[in-house]
Scaffold this motif. Structure first.
Motif, mmCIF file in Angstrom:
data_model
loop_
_atom_site.group_PDB
_atom_site.id
_atom_site.type_symbol
_atom_site.label_atom_id
_atom_site.label_comp_id
_atom_site.label_asym_id
_atom_site.label_seq_id
_atom_site.Cartn_x
_atom_site.Cartn_y
_atom_site.Cartn_z
ATOM 1 N N PHE A 105 59.906 23.708 -7.957
ATOM 2 C CA PHE A 105 58.451 23.852 -7.902
ATOM 3 C C PHE A 105 57.710 22.921 -8.870
ATOM 4 C CE2 PHE A 105 60.247 28.188 -7.077
ATOM 5 C CZ PHE A 105 60.182 28.093 -5.707
ATOM 6 N N SER A 106 58.335 21.818 -9.235
ATOM 7 C CA SER A 106 57.698 20.870 -10.143
ATOM 8 C C SER A 106 56.916 19.813 -9.365
ATOM 9 C CB SER A 106 58.754 20.189 -11.023
ATOM 10 O OG SER A 106 59.623 19.413 -10.212
ATOM 11 N N LEU A 107 55.948 19.203 -10.039
ATOM 12 C CA LEU A 107 55.215 18.074 -9.478
ATOM 13 C C LEU A 107 56.117 16.857 -9.586
ATOM 14 C CD1 LEU A 107 52.547 16.903 -8.348
ATOM 15 C CD2 LEU A 107 51.864 16.501 -10.726
ATOM 16 N N VAL A 108 56.505 16.285 -8.459
ATOM 17 C CA VAL A 108 57.429 15.148 -8.436
ATOM 18 C C VAL A 108 56.671 13.851 -8.666
ATOM 19 C CG1 VAL A 108 59.055 13.861 -6.989
ATOM 20 C CG2 VAL A 108 59.027 16.364 -6.911
ATOM 21 N N ALA A 109 55.548 13.675 -7.973
ATOM 22 C CA ALA A 109 54.758 12.448 -8.095
ATOM 23 C C ALA A 109 53.356 12.714 -7.569
ATOM 24 C CB ALA A 109 55.411 11.315 -7.310
ATOM 25 N N SER A 110 52.407 11.904 -8.028
ATOM 26 C CA SER A 110 51.047 11.988 -7.489
ATOM 27 C C SER A 110 50.473 10.585 -7.373
ATOM 28 C CB SER A 110 50.160 12.869 -8.372
ATOM 29 O OG SER A 110 49.978 12.271 -9.634
ATOM 30 N N PHE A 111 49.496 10.462 -6.511
ATOM 31 C CA PHE A 111 48.835 9.183 -6.262
ATOM 32 C C PHE A 111 47.369 9.487 -6.011
ATOM 33 C CE2 PHE A 111 47.277 5.913 -3.328
ATOM 34 C CZ PHE A 111 47.639 4.754 -3.999
ATOM 35 N N THR A 112 46.494 8.734 -6.667
ATOM 36 C CA THR A 112 45.062 8.942 -6.472
ATOM 37 C C THR A 112 44.483 7.747 -5.736
ATOM 38 O OG1 THR A 112 44.965 10.218 -8.518
ATOM 39 C CG2 THR A 112 42.876 9.442 -7.602
ATOM 40 N N PRO A 113 44.186 7.912 -4.451
ATOM 41 C CA PRO A 113 43.593 6.814 -3.695
ATOM 42 C C PRO A 113 42.123 6.612 -4.072
ATOM 43 C CG PRO A 113 43.937 8.723 -2.279
ATOM 44 C CD PRO A 113 44.458 9.079 -3.634
ATOM 45 N N CYS A 150 59.588 9.693 -11.069
ATOM 46 C CA CYS A 150 59.291 9.391 -9.666
ATOM 47 C C CYS A 150 57.829 8.988 -9.565
ATOM 48 C CB CYS A 150 59.525 10.617 -8.778
ATOM 49 S SG CYS A 150 61.249 11.040 -8.582
ATOM 50 N N SER A 151 57.530 8.128 -8.604
ATOM 51 C CA SER A 151 56.140 7.738 -8.384
ATOM 52 C C SER A 151 55.932 7.386 -6.921
ATOM 53 C CB SER A 151 55.759 6.552 -9.275
ATOM 54 O OG SER A 151 56.539 5.422 -8.931
ATOM 55 N N LEU A 152 54.692 7.401 -6.511
ATOM 56 C CA LEU A 152 54.314 6.958 -5.173
ATOM 57 C C LEU A 152 53.773 5.544 -5.306
ATOM 58 C CD1 LEU A 152 52.593 10.179 -3.837
ATOM 59 C CD2 LEU A 152 54.594 9.082 -2.849
ATOM 60 N N GLN A 153 54.412 4.594 -4.647
ATOM 61 C CA GLN A 153 54.037 3.183 -4.731
ATOM 62 C C GLN A 153 53.420 2.732 -3.421
ATOM 63 O OE1 GLN A 153 54.442 1.383 -7.604
ATOM 64 N NE2 GLN A 153 55.179 3.291 -8.498
#
Length: 190
Positions: A105-113, A150-153
């Motif tokens: 239940f952790s936040l793996v990655a986020s991205f702000t468009p 981890c990140s969203l690229q």
């Protein structure tokens, strides 16, 4: 699951049994959206208090409350392998796309468009995320990891005229969508 005006909660009906429905409740807020894990062992609900709550339908117990968004979460997409889910809001106040683990239940990655996402989708295993926005068209992101991070690229952004309809994107077998083909298909329709 049903979220229709039932005293701040969702009612769970077991169609195999003739018992009374179970109520999943957040006593102070009304429910907003819901999504099932592919195996049906977890129900993900969103609430007007900006929270995401995960439940065990078998016991009607709340597993966890996730609070990261600044507005009510309007979009929930669960990966077909059941390991990740994606959350997004509909307002310009919170345009973050968040990828969460269904394991811990952790936040793996986020991205702000730059602007709020209109539609969101993810691949079967969550390796790729796509979203559309009013002025940027279709945007594809890859979930990457370096060490423990981890990140969203951003992979590719294509400005195409997007009609008001849901995006149905085939990401089966983790194939990368060639967005240049989308451009040529759009051009040929003119």
């Amino acid at each position: 699951a049903s979220g229709k005006d039932i005293s701040h909660g969702f009612q769970l009906f077991n169609l195999n049994q003739r018992s009374l429905p179970r109520l999943l409740s957040n006593a102070s807020e009304d429910p907003y959206r819901s999504a099932w894990s592919p195996c049906g062992l977890t129900l993900i609900t969103t609430w007007w208090d900006c929270s995401i709550r995960l439940w065990s339908p078998a016991t009607a117990n709340q597993l966890v409350v996730l609070k990261h968004h600044e507005d009510a979460v309007a979009k929930i997409v669960v990966s077909q392998d059941g390991l990740l889910f994606l959350s997004a809001c509909e307002s310009s106040a919170d345009s973050q796309l968040c990828v969460w683990s269904m394991v811990d239940f952790s936040l793996v990655a986020s991205f702000t468009p730059d602007e709020r996402p209109e539609e969101v989708t993810m691949t079967d295993t969550g390796s790729f995320v796509a979203y559309s926005s009013a002025s940027h068209g279709l945007i594809t992101l890859a979930l990457t990891s370096t060490g423990n991070t981890c990140s969203l690229q951003l992979l590719k952004s294509v400005s195409v005229e997007v009609e008001s309809r849901s995006i149905q994107t085939d990401f089966s077998a983790e194939k990368h969508l060639d967005l240049e083909d989308v451009d040529s298909d759009t051009d040929s329709n003119d």
